[in-house]
Each structure stands twice: as C-alpha cells, then as structure tokens.
Scaffold this active site. Sequence first.
Site, PDB file in Angstrom:
ATOM      1  N   LYS A 136       0.832  -1.205   0.000  1.00  0.00           N
ATOM      2  CA  LYS A 136       0.000   0.000   0.000  1.00  0.00           C
ATOM      3  C   LYS A 136       0.869   1.260   0.000  1.00  0.00           C
ATOM      4  O   LYS A 136       0.617   2.215  -0.727  1.00  0.00           O
ATOM      5  CB  LYS A 136      -0.960  -0.012   1.204  1.00  0.00           C
ATOM      6  CG  LYS A 136      -2.079  -1.029   1.037  1.00  0.00           C
ATOM      7  CD  LYS A 136      -2.913  -1.244   2.302  1.00  0.00           C
ATOM      8  CE  LYS A 136      -3.919  -2.378   2.042  1.00  0.00           C
ATOM      9  NZ  LYS A 136      -4.815  -2.651   3.180  1.00  0.00           N
TER      10      LYS A 136
ATOM     11  N   GLN B  60      -4.883  -1.443   9.272  1.00  0.00           N
ATOM     12  CA  GLN B  60      -4.794  -2.764   8.636  1.00  0.00           C
ATOM     13  C   GLN B  60      -5.472  -3.818   9.505  1.00  0.00           C
ATOM     14  O   GLN B  60      -5.229  -3.893  10.709  1.00  0.00           O
ATOM     15  CB  GLN B  60      -3.308  -3.114   8.375  1.00  0.00           C
ATOM     16  CG  GLN B  60      -3.099  -4.409   7.611  1.00  0.00           C
ATOM     17  CD  GLN B  60      -3.672  -4.361   6.187  1.00  0.00           C
ATOM     18  OE1 GLN B  60      -3.786  -3.300   5.575  1.00  0.00           O
ATOM     19  NE2 GLN B  60      -4.041  -5.516   5.671  1.00  0.00           N
TER      20      GLN B  60
ATOM     21  N   ASP C 226     -11.155   2.976   3.426  1.00  0.00           N
ATOM     22  CA  ASP C 226     -11.479   1.559   3.314  1.00  0.00           C
ATOM     23  C   ASP C 226     -12.980   1.351   3.106  1.00  0.00           C
ATOM     24  O   ASP C 226     -13.402   0.249   2.748  1.00  0.00           O
ATOM     25  CB  ASP C 226     -11.056   0.818   4.594  1.00  0.00           C
ATOM     26  CG  ASP C 226      -9.748   0.062   4.448  1.00  0.00           C
ATOM     27  OD1 ASP C 226      -9.483  -0.416   3.333  1.00  0.00           O
ATOM     28  OD2 ASP C 226      -9.023  -0.052   5.445  1.00  0.00           O
TER      29      ASP C 226
HETATM   30  N1  GUN Z   1      -7.018  -6.653   5.540  1.00  0.00           N
HETATM   31  C1  GUN Z   1      -7.297  -7.363   4.426  1.00  0.00           C
HETATM   32  N2  GUN Z   1      -7.841  -6.569   3.480  1.00  0.00           N
HETATM   33  C2  GUN Z   1      -7.919  -5.323   3.998  1.00  0.00           C
HETATM   34  C3  GUN Z   1      -8.379  -4.068   3.494  1.00  0.00           C
HETATM   35  O1  GUN Z   1      -8.867  -3.920   2.363  1.00  0.00           O
HETATM   36  N3  GUN Z   1      -8.251  -3.026   4.358  1.00  0.00           N
HETATM   37  C4  GUN Z   1      -7.761  -3.146   5.612  1.00  0.00           C
HETATM   38  N4  GUN Z   1      -7.693  -2.064   6.376  1.00  0.00           N
HETATM   39  N5  GUN Z   1      -7.314  -4.294   6.111  1.00  0.00           N
HETATM   40  C5  GUN Z   1      -7.397  -5.378   5.300  1.00  0.00           C
END
Ligand code: GUN
Length: 282
Positions: free
Chosen positions: A51, A95, A118
């Site tokens: 990311k 996350q 998100d």
């Molecule tokens: N863990 C797995 N996929 C995601 C996501 O799209 N966003 C976040 N914040 N955590 C994740």
Amino acid sequence: MIVSGKEVAAKNLEKIAEQTKEFEKKYLRTPTLAVIIVGEDPASQTYVRNKINGCKQVGFNSLSYEYPDGTAQDEIIAKIKQLADDSSVDGILVQLPLPKGYDEEKILANIPDSKDVDGFNASNIGALCLNRPLTVSCTPLGVMKILEYIGADLRGKNAVVLGRSNTVGKPMAMLLLNADCSVTVCHSKTVNIADYTKNADILIAAVGRPRFVTADMVKEGAIVIDVGINRVDGKLCGDVDFEGVEPKASYITPVPGGVGPMTISMLLYNTLASAVARENER
Ligand code: GUN
C-alpha cells in the site's frame, strides 16, 4: 481467459498518478494516506508495504505507524484522533485483522467518514446499501472494475458470493445487487454450496479456504473471480482450484496477480477521491 488484475491495476495507477499531478497544481498540496498496523503478522506487513509502495507510485505522501502487539488500545485511538484532526491527511487506514484483544469496531469508529478510505464505516456501508455509494470497500470495488474491464453484462445474471465478511462478502453482494444481478450469498453454514455455485454466471470466492471452489462446482462459461489469498507450503493460492476451474470459466482471475493489485489501486482511488471531496468542502 485469464484476467490480469495486475494489468488493469497498472492502468488505473497511471490514471491516478496523472490526476494527482492535477490535484497538486490546483490545491498546492499532495494527497496523503496514513496507515496504521498493529502486531507483526507477516501477511499484513506485506499488504501494508504494498500500500505504501502504491502511494509512492502515484505520487502520494504516506505516513506509516507500526505498533507492537500489546500496545494500549487508547494509544492507537489517540493516534487516529490526531490524524483525524490533521488537515493534511486525506485517508486513514487501520490494517485488519487486528491482533486478538483489540476492539476493532471501537478503534475504527474513530476514523471520520470523510477519511474512511477503506469504506468500512457504518455510514459508508449504509450508503452502499441504499445505492448511493460514497466510499466503497477497496476489494469489492476492485472486483467490479475487473468485471467492467472484461465487459461483463451483469443485468439479470446470477451472481453467487462465497463469504459474508463485512469487508468483502457483504459489500460485494450489495455492489452486484446495485448492478442488477440476482445475488446469493453463501457462507460457512450454507448447506450444499455447490447447488448454488453451479447456477452462478458470476462466482466470487471470498472464503479464505485454499482451492475451495473445484471444477464440479462451476457452471460452464462462468466468470470466476478469486478474492482469496492463502498460503500453502509457503506458496500463495486462492480460494479457487485454478488449474481445475480455468478450462470451464469464460474468465478467471489468478492468485497472485488478480484481485490483490486491484485492491491497492482502489485504495489509492478512494484516497484521491477523499482528498478532492475534502478540498471541495472547504
Ligand atoms: N485486511 C485485508 N484486506 C484489507 C483491506 O482492504 N483493508 C484493511 N484495512 N485491512 C485489510
């Protein structure tokens, strides 16, 4: 046909990078994403690294906060509140999953809707359910972009979503419903899942079980989208038995290189959209 999410994502990133330059010219600042990770889960660390790299690729600023497992929940909440008040921050991402013992709902509730890149907040999920989407969760949105890219005709089609998580399954079902599919959501308590999947024109697998979807469960000519990222003997594999299902599917996404890169490109898309929306609210 194997659909390379990687290729679709790369095109998206180019577009976002161009739009970022225009944003900077117009507003004299750079879009900024803050990422919080708690604990040392290697998969989560990899996702966060990807990311942050994505931010670099499109020219965003990124802020990364790493907390060891055991950090007081209040300390994490205090950081989110600080980032919420910081006008230079456009998106805040925690996350998931958080290590055991943390109250995910309580922590995420501190992310203001305007910075919820998100799309996990109740108001963003609610807006999606009402078919007035604001910020949509990155993975399901990435799946919709893949379906759009292959020119899938969704109206009236049978879509089956395997998995009912708040982050993927539920928003995925809503997006497909909003696109005029007839949607079935199957989950761990569903009896005879194959009875449903065999009728699916569009099959989305998001159950987190390696190679769960086998050829006998798939309709000839179905579009099969594999959201799973599982590690088996140190190797990545999806929720779909790719080798078995690929000959039957009209389109199928691989793992890795399918939905994963799309998720990141949608996160960057959401962050830029949040930056623009915040500028227009000033
Ligand atoms: N863990 C797995 N996929 C995601 C996501 O799209 N966003 C976040 N914040 N955590 C994740």
